[in-house]
Write a protein that holds these residues in place. Structure first.
Motif, mmCIF file in Angstrom:
data_model
loop_
_atom_site.group_PDB
_atom_site.id
_atom_site.type_symbol
_atom_site.label_atom_id
_atom_site.label_comp_id
_atom_site.label_asym_id
_atom_site.label_seq_id
_atom_site.Cartn_x
_atom_site.Cartn_y
_atom_site.Cartn_z
ATOM 1 N N GLU A 175 3.662 -1.681 6.716
ATOM 2 C CA GLU A 175 2.656 -2.555 7.312
ATOM 3 C C GLU A 175 2.601 -3.850 6.524
ATOM 4 O O GLU A 175 2.878 -3.875 5.334
ATOM 5 C CB GLU A 175 1.282 -1.893 7.272
ATOM 6 C CG GLU A 175 1.183 -0.647 8.106
ATOM 7 C CD GLU A 175 -0.188 -0.030 8.021
ATOM 8 O OE1 GLU A 175 -0.819 -0.117 6.960
ATOM 9 O OE2 GLU A 175 -0.642 0.535 9.018
ATOM 10 N N ARG A 176 2.265 -4.910 7.193
ATOM 11 C CA ARG A 176 2.143 -6.211 6.554
ATOM 12 C C ARG A 176 0.807 -6.824 6.973
ATOM 13 O O ARG A 176 0.396 -6.717 8.115
ATOM 14 C CB ARG A 176 3.277 -7.102 7.004
ATOM 15 C CG ARG A 176 3.638 -8.146 5.979
ATOM 16 C CD ARG A 176 4.948 -8.730 6.349
ATOM 17 N NE ARG A 176 5.957 -7.958 5.645
ATOM 18 C CZ ARG A 176 6.976 -8.490 5.033
ATOM 19 N NH1 ARG A 176 7.166 -9.764 5.078
ATOM 20 N NH2 ARG A 176 7.839 -7.747 4.394
ATOM 21 N N LEU A 177 0.137 -7.467 6.039
ATOM 22 C CA LEU A 177 -1.134 -8.115 6.326
ATOM 23 C C LEU A 177 -0.871 -9.481 6.954
ATOM 24 O O LEU A 177 -0.210 -10.328 6.363
ATOM 25 C CB LEU A 177 -1.954 -8.285 5.038
ATOM 26 C CG LEU A 177 -3.322 -8.928 5.201
ATOM 27 C CD1 LEU A 177 -4.213 -8.046 6.059
ATOM 28 C CD2 LEU A 177 -3.962 -9.160 3.850
ATOM 29 N N ARG A 196 0.861 -1.178 0.000
ATOM 30 C CA ARG A 196 0.000 0.000 0.000
ATOM 31 C C ARG A 196 0.898 1.228 0.000
ATOM 32 O O ARG A 196 1.796 1.350 0.826
ATOM 33 C CB ARG A 196 -0.900 0.028 1.234
ATOM 34 C CG ARG A 196 -1.882 -1.104 1.239
ATOM 35 C CD ARG A 196 -2.950 -0.959 2.276
ATOM 36 N NE ARG A 196 -2.447 -0.574 3.596
ATOM 37 C CZ ARG A 196 -3.242 -0.332 4.623
ATOM 38 N NH1 ARG A 196 -4.543 -0.425 4.493
ATOM 39 N NH2 ARG A 196 -2.737 0.008 5.790
ATOM 40 N N TRP A 244 -3.818 -5.583 9.451
ATOM 41 C CA TRP A 244 -2.554 -4.956 9.077
ATOM 42 C C TRP A 244 -1.750 -4.703 10.335
ATOM 43 O O TRP A 244 -2.253 -4.179 11.322
ATOM 44 C CB TRP A 244 -2.814 -3.634 8.347
ATOM 45 C CG TRP A 244 -3.341 -3.856 6.980
ATOM 46 C CD1 TRP A 244 -4.637 -3.850 6.599
ATOM 47 C CD2 TRP A 244 -2.582 -4.141 5.808
ATOM 48 N NE1 TRP A 244 -4.738 -4.118 5.253
ATOM 49 C CE2 TRP A 244 -3.495 -4.295 4.743
ATOM 50 C CE3 TRP A 244 -1.238 -4.281 5.553
ATOM 51 C CZ2 TRP A 244 -3.083 -4.575 3.449
ATOM 52 C CZ3 TRP A 244 -0.831 -4.557 4.262
ATOM 53 C CH2 TRP A 244 -1.755 -4.702 3.228
#
Length: 69
Positions: free
Chosen positions: A47-49, A23, A56
């Motif tokens: 950020e990581r999902l 993103r 997130w």
């Protein structure tokens, strides 16, 4: 009368699978100190999902400072 004749075959194929997502957004802040110089600061939040929770999460790794020029 119809008789169906079947044969077993191995079928393989390729498909696109989402493994990660990036993103990208922008936030610009400018401050004006008393000596009337403009200073700009950029901040990157990674950020990581989380595949298990679907939420997130902010990656808390320290990155080396960027080099000017």
């Amino acid at each position: 009368m119809n008789i169906t004749i079947r044969q077993e075959r191995l079928v393989t194929h390729k498909e696109w699978v989402v493994t990660d997502e990036v993103r990208i957004g922008s936030l610009t802040r400018s401050t004006r100190p008393r000596n009337h110089l403009f200073l700009n600061k950029e901040e990157v939040i990674v950020e990581r999902l989380d595949p298990e929770s679907g939420e997130w999460c902010v990656v808390e790794e320290e990155l080396p400072p960027a080099r000017a020029g």
